[in-house]
Design a protein around this motif. Structure first.
Motif, PDB file in Angstrom:
ATOM      1  N   ALA A  12       0.823  -1.207   0.000  1.00 21.31           N
ATOM      2  CA  ALA A  12       0.000   0.000   0.000  1.00 21.31           C
ATOM      3  C   ALA A  12       0.860   1.262   0.000  1.00 21.31           C
ATOM      4  O   ALA A  12       1.926   1.319   0.608  1.00 21.31           O
ATOM      5  CB  ALA A  12      -0.924  -0.001   1.205  1.00 21.31           C
ATOM      6  N   GLU A  14       1.841   4.895   1.143  1.00 20.98           N
ATOM      7  CA  GLU A  14       1.753   5.631   2.389  1.00 20.98           C
ATOM      8  C   GLU A  14       2.331   7.027   2.205  1.00 20.98           C
ATOM      9  O   GLU A  14       3.363   7.197   1.555  1.00 20.98           O
ATOM     10  CB  GLU A  14       2.511   4.911   3.517  1.00 20.98           C
ATOM     11  CG  GLU A  14       1.891   3.594   3.957  1.00 20.98           C
ATOM     12  CD  GLU A  14       0.580   3.785   4.713  1.00 20.98           C
ATOM     13  OE1 GLU A  14       0.372   4.892   5.253  1.00 20.98           O
ATOM     14  OE2 GLU A  14      -0.230   2.841   4.754  1.00 20.98           O
ATOM     15  N   SER A  16       3.300  10.653   4.471  1.00 25.62           N
ATOM     16  CA  SER A  16       3.525  11.126   5.842  1.00 25.62           C
ATOM     17  C   SER A  16       4.042  12.560   5.837  1.00 25.62           C
ATOM     18  O   SER A  16       4.780  12.973   4.936  1.00 25.62           O
ATOM     19  CB  SER A  16       4.535  10.221   6.551  1.00 25.62           C
ATOM     20  OG  SER A  16       4.893  10.747   7.810  1.00 25.62           O
ATOM     21  N   PHE A  37       6.609  10.026   0.820  1.00 22.43           N
ATOM     22  CA  PHE A  37       5.742   8.876   0.556  1.00 22.43           C
ATOM     23  C   PHE A  37       6.593   7.611   0.428  1.00 22.43           C
ATOM     24  O   PHE A  37       7.794   7.668   0.127  1.00 22.43           O
ATOM     25  CB  PHE A  37       4.895   9.097  -0.708  1.00 22.43           C
ATOM     26  CG  PHE A  37       5.686   9.105  -1.987  1.00 22.43           C
ATOM     27  CD1 PHE A  37       5.937   7.939  -2.707  1.00 22.43           C
ATOM     28  CD2 PHE A  37       6.175  10.298  -2.501  1.00 22.43           C
ATOM     29  CE1 PHE A  37       6.658   7.957  -3.890  1.00 22.43           C
ATOM     30  CE2 PHE A  37       6.901  10.329  -3.689  1.00 22.43           C
ATOM     31  CZ  PHE A  37       7.140   9.146  -4.382  1.00 22.43           C
ATOM     32  N   THR A  39       6.389   3.336  -0.960  1.00 20.21           N
ATOM     33  CA  THR A  39       5.677   2.278  -1.667  1.00 20.21           C
ATOM     34  C   THR A  39       6.639   1.117  -1.880  1.00 20.21           C
ATOM     35  O   THR A  39       7.780   1.326  -2.279  1.00 20.21           O
ATOM     36  CB  THR A  39       5.116   2.761  -3.020  1.00 20.21           C
ATOM     37  OG1 THR A  39       4.602   1.634  -3.730  1.00 20.21           O
ATOM     38  CG2 THR A  39       6.165   3.470  -3.842  1.00 20.21           C
ATOM     39  N   HIS A 110      -1.195  15.150  -1.337  1.00 24.85           N
ATOM     40  CA  HIS A 110      -1.924  14.027  -1.944  1.00 24.85           C
ATOM     41  C   HIS A 110      -1.049  13.351  -2.997  1.00 24.85           C
ATOM     42  O   HIS A 110      -0.384  14.018  -3.798  1.00 24.85           O
ATOM     43  CB  HIS A 110      -3.222  14.538  -2.586  1.00 24.85           C
ATOM     44  CG  HIS A 110      -4.049  13.459  -3.200  1.00 24.85           C
ATOM     45  ND1 HIS A 110      -3.889  13.053  -4.508  1.00 24.85           N
ATOM     46  CD2 HIS A 110      -5.042  12.690  -2.678  1.00 24.85           C
ATOM     47  CE1 HIS A 110      -4.747  12.086  -4.764  1.00 24.85           C
ATOM     48  NE2 HIS A 110      -5.460  11.848  -3.681  1.00 24.85           N
ATOM     49  N   LYS A 112      -0.847  10.003  -5.889  1.00 27.41           N
ATOM     50  CA  LYS A 112      -1.537   8.958  -6.664  1.00 27.41           C
ATOM     51  C   LYS A 112      -0.500   8.181  -7.467  1.00 27.41           C
ATOM     52  O   LYS A 112       0.306   8.766  -8.190  1.00 27.41           O
ATOM     53  CB  LYS A 112      -2.565   9.600  -7.602  1.00 27.41           C
ATOM     54  CG  LYS A 112      -3.314   8.601  -8.471  1.00 27.41           C
ATOM     55  CD  LYS A 112      -4.314   9.331  -9.376  1.00 27.41           C
ATOM     56  CE  LYS A 112      -5.046   8.366 -10.281  1.00 27.41           C
ATOM     57  NZ  LYS A 112      -6.000   9.069 -11.181  1.00 27.41           N
ATOM     58  N   ALA A 119      -3.558   3.661  -6.770  1.00 27.64           N
ATOM     59  CA  ALA A 119      -3.715   3.827  -5.318  1.00 27.64           C
ATOM     60  C   ALA A 119      -3.455   5.281  -4.941  1.00 27.64           C
ATOM     61  O   ALA A 119      -2.551   5.927  -5.480  1.00 27.64           O
ATOM     62  CB  ALA A 119      -2.739   2.909  -4.586  1.00 27.64           C
ATOM     63  N   GLN A 120      -4.267   5.798  -4.006  1.00 27.39           N
ATOM     64  CA  GLN A 120      -4.144   7.187  -3.585  1.00 27.39           C
ATOM     65  C   GLN A 120      -4.044   7.257  -2.066  1.00 27.39           C
ATOM     66  O   GLN A 120      -4.642   6.452  -1.346  1.00 27.39           O
ATOM     67  CB  GLN A 120      -5.354   8.003  -4.057  1.00 27.39           C
ATOM     68  CG  GLN A 120      -5.542   7.987  -5.570  1.00 27.39           C
ATOM     69  CD  GLN A 120      -6.714   8.853  -5.990  1.00 27.39           C
ATOM     70  OE1 GLN A 120      -6.808  10.014  -5.600  1.00 27.39           O
ATOM     71  NE2 GLN A 120      -7.610   8.294  -6.802  1.00 27.39           N
ATOM     72  N   HIS A 121      -3.270   8.228  -1.615  1.00 28.52           N
ATOM     73  CA  HIS A 121      -3.155   8.439  -0.172  1.00 28.52           C
ATOM     74  C   HIS A 121      -2.758   9.881   0.064  1.00 28.52           C
ATOM     75  O   HIS A 121      -2.157  10.528  -0.797  1.00 28.52           O
ATOM     76  CB  HIS A 121      -2.108   7.491   0.434  1.00 28.52           C
ATOM     77  CG  HIS A 121      -2.249   7.338   1.914  1.00 28.52           C
ATOM     78  ND1 HIS A 121      -1.488   8.042   2.815  1.00 28.52           N
ATOM     79  CD2 HIS A 121      -3.067   6.541   2.649  1.00 28.52           C
ATOM     80  CE1 HIS A 121      -1.828   7.694   4.046  1.00 28.52           C
ATOM     81  NE2 HIS A 121      -2.787   6.783   3.972  1.00 28.52           N
ATOM     82  N   ASN A 122      -3.095  10.410   1.244  1.00 30.17           N
ATOM     83  CA  ASN A 122      -2.722  11.788   1.561  1.00 30.17           C
ATOM     84  C   ASN A 122      -2.436  11.940   3.047  1.00 30.17           C
ATOM     85  O   ASN A 122      -2.789  11.080   3.854  1.00 30.17           O
ATOM     86  CB  ASN A 122      -3.803  12.770   1.106  1.00 30.17           C
ATOM     87  CG  ASN A 122      -5.130  12.515   1.776  1.00 30.17           C
ATOM     88  OD1 ASN A 122      -5.271  12.668   2.977  1.00 30.17           O
ATOM     89  ND2 ASN A 122      -6.126  12.102   1.002  1.00 30.17           N
TER      90      ASN A 122
END
Length: 206
Positions: A12, A14, A16, A37, A39, A110, A112, A119-122
């Motif tokens: 996933a 991530e 931070s 980030f 991955t 943010h 992507k 997958a997206q995360h912020n």
């Protein structure tokens, strides 16, 4: 399946903003807004975007691969890109120049990653702008340290006095014992005791 679920979590994306999500800046100063980030499977054509108060896009960029430098797609004259993804960390931090009170609020980083099926995360960081920095008042801390130090000093002094008093008492008791021994060895010839001169007198003549 549980195994596949764990594998998905491991891969996933991530994002931070560090150990704390709050930043305080002085009015008219520059402030760093950190973001990194991670991955596990790498990234390709990754898109990162910075938002102010969730809706206003203030900065964005695209990174083709780990070996490529970011290509900035939205530039803001007051925002400077500080990050790099070619080194150890995937850093997409920015610097906000000449902050004003109106800049206070929520900033969202943010990310992507198309390589992870988009997958997206912020992560969010909150900026506070102040007129002047308030120094931390350590008066209470100094008082506590002083009191504790004083108590420790008194305890040490009490223990020293106790040892001195016990030493004096012991010496006094030893002196009394010596007096008793000396007294028991006195000549008791005048007291009529056994072995005294009274027993050595001749019996009276008839």
């Amino acid at each position: 399946l549980p195994g596949l679920h764990a594998l998905a979590i491991a891969f996933a994306l991530e994002v931070s903003v560090g150990k704390t999500n709050t930043v305080t800046a002085l009015n008219n100063s520059d402030v760093l807004l950190p973001c990194t980030f991670t991955t596990c499977i790498g990234f390709q054509d990754l898109i990162f975007t910075w938002y102010f108060n969730s809706t206003e896009m203030i900065f964005s960029g695209k990174i083709k691969s780990k070996a490529s430098d970011p290509v900035l797609t939205k530039i803001n004259p007051r925002v400077e890109f500080l990050g790099s993804t070619t080194g150890k960390d995937n850093n997409i931090s920015i610097i906000l120049r000449n902050v004003e009170f109106s800049d206070a609020g929520k900033y969202t980083c943010h990310v992507k990653n198309p390589k992870e099926k988009n997958a997206q995360h912020n992560a969010t960081i909150f900026l506070t702008v102040v007129h002047k920095m308030v120094e931390t008042d350590n008066t209470v801390t100094f008082i506590i340290v002083g009191v504790v130090g004083g108590l420790i000093g008194l305890l040490i002094l009490f223990m020293l006095i106790k040892r001195v008093v016990l030493f004096i008492i012991k010496k006094t008791q030893d002196g009394k014992k010596e007096c008793l021994v000396s007294s028991s060895g006195n000549d008791n010839t005048e007291n009529g005791l056994a072995g005294s001169k009274a027993e050595q007198k001749a019996p009276p003549k008839a």
